[in-house]
Design an enzyme around this catalytic site. Structure first.
Site, PDB file in Angstrom:
ATOM      1  N   ARG A  41       0.802  -1.224   0.000  1.00  0.00           N
ATOM      2  CA  ARG A  41       0.000   0.000   0.000  1.00  0.00           C
ATOM      3  C   ARG A  41       0.835   1.273   0.000  1.00  0.00           C
ATOM      4  O   ARG A  41       0.586   2.185  -0.784  1.00  0.00           O
ATOM      5  CB  ARG A  41      -0.940   0.030   1.209  1.00  0.00           C
ATOM      6  N   THR A  42       1.799   1.358   0.898  1.00  0.00           N
ATOM      7  CA  THR A  42       2.524   2.628   1.038  1.00  0.00           C
ATOM      8  C   THR A  42       3.250   2.963  -0.264  1.00  0.00           C
ATOM      9  O   THR A  42       3.109   4.070  -0.799  1.00  0.00           O
ATOM     10  CB  THR A  42       3.512   2.563   2.225  1.00  0.00           C
ATOM     11  N   LYS A  65      26.158  -4.489  -0.610  1.00  0.00           N
ATOM     12  CA  LYS A  65      27.629  -4.452  -0.696  1.00  0.00           C
ATOM     13  C   LYS A  65      28.236  -3.758   0.513  1.00  0.00           C
ATOM     14  O   LYS A  65      29.447  -3.640   0.633  1.00  0.00           O
ATOM     15  CB  LYS A  65      28.068  -3.706  -1.960  1.00  0.00           C
ATOM     16  N   ARG A  71      11.364   3.726   3.055  1.00  0.00           N
ATOM     17  CA  ARG A  71      11.012   2.829   4.166  1.00  0.00           C
ATOM     18  C   ARG A  71      12.259   2.054   4.534  1.00  0.00           C
ATOM     19  O   ARG A  71      13.001   1.613   3.651  1.00  0.00           O
ATOM     20  CB  ARG A  71       9.898   1.871   3.734  1.00  0.00           C
ATOM     21  N   HIS A  96       5.226   5.698  11.454  1.00  0.00           N
ATOM     22  CA  HIS A  96       4.691   5.568  10.104  1.00  0.00           C
ATOM     23  C   HIS A  96       3.717   6.736   9.912  1.00  0.00           C
ATOM     24  O   HIS A  96       2.503   6.568   9.903  1.00  0.00           O
ATOM     25  CB  HIS A  96       3.964   4.223   9.975  1.00  0.00           C
TER      26      HIS A  96
END
Ligand code: NCD
Length: 337
Positions: free
Chosen positions: A86-87, A116, A138, A166
């Protein structure tokens, strides 16, 4: 062929110009969106109005075409180190609907140079030189978005930072509550599930604690109760809250019942968590008032039985849909700030 040095001006249109004066205000010079603490009631009100307007404009092809010129020539980068449906997709859809270009990596932990050994700061410093207008990120670590702002002149939007916050989820949650009740105060909010490791409940509690006369009930097993920092905020503000493991008792007299999943990815010893503690089924509904709404940030795993979906109080899919318009409004505000 002659190259025009000045970009072509679009003709003015009501859809594009009506919000020109509305901005997302932050203390920072760059309009980063990191925590719900940044938002006051007036900003929320403006954001919700803009979200309503975008929803309206999205209904007709004519106005869709106008909106799609609003931020033409601007670019969004979405950088997701943790899974998201969703986000990420609602931000990207919002960007596309606003006419923006899009560059995206959905598993940055593996597909970017993080694998890396590159630090988040170095990756952001590089992206900061690519001329994006906004970066939505995120990350699995609490505080990662804030760290990113230290090296970025490009606005950073926090799409979730570990078990931290959030903020944009809380904006769409608050919008959903407002759409259903016409208020964000005088409300009894029951929050259940993995309250210790879930970031949505933490952010939403902080946001709703800004409004008067709200009451919070936290439902979980003792191992997964809400963090001490959130309880301290509530105590400091003199806000009433209780903690319980009894779902049926908790939902009595509720306005909002906000359920969340077990955050398996953040729990080391899963076997120690009693699962039955916070599963909602049709039996739970019998104890809930008719006027209540059931919310969930999704993904739902097994903590809400699918039979609950048929109940008119189940609001979670509508809630997810609201995310698109709230994020269009937020992006628009950030780009104008
Ligand atoms: C939430 C999250 O990522 O914190 N999902 C979302 O953005 N809608 C909730 C969750 O993952 O449990």
């Amino acid at each position: 062929m002659a190259i025009k040095t000045k970009p072509t001006r679009h003709t003015t249109s009501p859809a594009r110009d009506v919000f020109l004066k509305q901005k997302i205000a932050t203390k920072d010079k760059v309009p980063h969106v990191i925590t719900v603490n940044q938002f006051n009631k007036k900003q929320l009100d403006e954001l919700f109005q803009r979200a309503d307007q975008f929803r309206e404009w999205d209904r007709s092809f004519e106005s869709r075409r106008e909106i799609a010129t609003m931020h033409l020539g601007r670019q969004l980068c979405s950088l997701f180190y943790e899974p998201s449906t969703r986000t990420r997709l609602s931000f990207e859809t919002a960007a596309v609907k606003l006419g923006m270009g899009l560059v995206s990596t959905e598993n940055a932990g593996e597909f970017s140079s993080a694998i890396k050994g590159e630090t988040l700061e170095d990756s952001i410093s590089v992206l900061d030189n690519y001329g994006y207008d906004v970066i939505v990120m995120r990350h699995n670590e609490k505080g990662a978005a804030k760290r990113a702002t230290k090296v970025s002149k490009t606005p950073i939007i926090n799409g979730g930072d570990g078990a931290g916050e959030h903020p944009t989820q809380s904006l769409l949650d608050a919008y959903t509550i407002y759409k259903n009740f016409g208020r964000l105060n005088n409300t009894k909010i029951v929050l259940g599930g993995d309250l210790k490791n879930g970031r949505t409940v933490r952010s939403l509690t902080k946001l709703l604690a800004k409004f008067s006369n709200n009451e919070f009930v936290f439902v979980s097993v003792p191992e997964l109760q809400i963090g001490q920092d959130i309880k301290t905020i509530l105590k400091r503000k003199g806000i009433k809250f209780v903690e319980t493991s009894d779902i049926n008792k908790a939902v009595k007299d509720s306005d909002v019942v906000y359920w969340t999943r077990l955050q398996k990815e953040r729990i080391k010893n899963l076997a120690s968590i009693p699962k039955k503690g916070f599963v909602m089924d049709v039996n739970t509904l019998k104890h809930m008032p008719k006027k209540a709404i059931i919310m969930h940030p999704l993904p739902r795993v097994d903590e809400i039985h699918p039979d609950v979906d048929k109940d008119p109080r189940a609001t979670y899919f509508e809630q997810a849909g609201n995310g698109l318009y709230v994020r269009m409004a937020l992006l628009d505000g950030v780009l104008r700030a």
